[in-house]
Design a protein around this motif. Structure first.
Motif, mmCIF file in Angstrom:
data_model
loop_
_atom_site.group_PDB
_atom_site.id
_atom_site.type_symbol
_atom_site.label_atom_id
_atom_site.label_comp_id
_atom_site.label_asym_id
_atom_site.label_seq_id
_atom_site.Cartn_x
_atom_site.Cartn_y
_atom_site.Cartn_z
ATOM 1 N N THR A 3 -26.445 17.034 -6.660
ATOM 2 C CA THR A 3 -26.268 18.369 -7.239
ATOM 3 C C THR A 3 -27.459 19.229 -6.840
ATOM 4 N N GLU A 4 -27.335 20.525 -7.056
ATOM 5 C CA GLU A 4 -28.475 21.399 -6.787
ATOM 6 C C GLU A 4 -29.652 21.005 -7.677
ATOM 7 N N LYS A 86 -28.951 25.570 -2.089
ATOM 8 C CA LYS A 86 -27.522 25.245 -2.143
ATOM 9 C C LYS A 86 -27.338 23.802 -1.688
ATOM 10 N N ASN A 90 -21.480 24.751 -0.886
ATOM 11 C CA ASN A 90 -21.749 25.939 -1.700
ATOM 12 C C ASN A 90 -22.391 26.995 -0.807
ATOM 13 N N TYR A 91 -22.157 28.248 -1.155
ATOM 14 C CA TYR A 91 -22.680 29.339 -0.346
ATOM 15 C C TYR A 91 -23.321 30.395 -1.225
ATOM 16 N N THR A 93 -24.089 33.796 -3.007
ATOM 17 C CA THR A 93 -23.241 34.870 -3.497
ATOM 18 C C THR A 93 -23.695 36.200 -2.907
ATOM 19 N N TYR A 114 -30.067 24.447 2.461
ATOM 20 C CA TYR A 114 -29.015 23.518 2.053
ATOM 21 C C TYR A 114 -29.615 22.134 1.843
#
Length: 131
Positions: A3-4, A86, A90-91, A93, A114
Motif C-alpha cells: 500500500t502507499e 503512488k 494509482n495515478y 489526481t 511510484y
C-alpha cells in the motif's frame, strides 16, 4: 499487500537511517472503531475524531492535492523536494498535478514517485544535485 502507507513507512525509515529530514503531510485520519465497543461509545469516539479533524482542517490540513512527502533541504538548484507517492496502478489526481506544477514553478522540485524505490532514488538524485 503493498500500500502507499507501507511504502511511505519504508521511505521514512530510510530517511531516518540516513539522517535526512522528511516530513509527511497529514491528509486524512483513519480510525477503525472496534465492533466490541458498545455503540454508545463508538459514537462518542467518532465525534472526537471528527472534532480533531475539523480543528486540523481549520489549521490547513487535509487540503486536496498537497504532496505526501516533503524533504526540506535545498540543493544547488531547488529549495525543497516534494514527492507525491503512488503505488503501481494509482495515478496523480488533477489537484496533485496542479500542486506539483506550482511547486516546480516556485523554485522547488516536485515529482510523482511510484513506490519506495523510486522515491528513494529521487531523494538521492535530488540531494546529489542530479535533478
Amino acid at each position: 499487500m503493498i500500500t502507499e502507507h507501507t511504502e511511505q513507512v519504508l521511505i521514512y525509515k530510510w530517511c531516518k537511517a540516513k539522517r535526512i529530514p522528511m516530513y509527511a503531510v497529514p491528509q486524512g485520519i483513519y480510525l477503525p472503531v472496534p465492533k466490541f465497543i458498545p455503540v454508545k461509545y463508538q459514537n462518542i469516539l467518532k465525534k472526537c475524531v471528527q472534532k480533531v479533524m475539523s480543528k486540523m482542517k481549520s489549521e490547513g490540513a487535509f487540503q486536496k492535492g498537497i504532496s505526501d512527502i516533503v524533504v526540506p533541504i535545498a540543493n544547488k538548484k531547488y529549495g525543497h523536494l516534494y514527492i507525491e507517492l503512488k503505488i503501481k496502478g494509482n495515478y496523480a489526481t488533477k489537484e496533485q498535478k496542479e500542486f506539483l506544477a506550482r511547486v516546480n514553478k516556485n523554485g522547488c522540485f516536485g515529482a510523482v514517485c511510484y513506490g519506495s524505490e523510486d522515491a528513494i532514488k529521487t531523494i538521492e538524485d535530488y540531494l546529489g544535485n542530479r535533478l
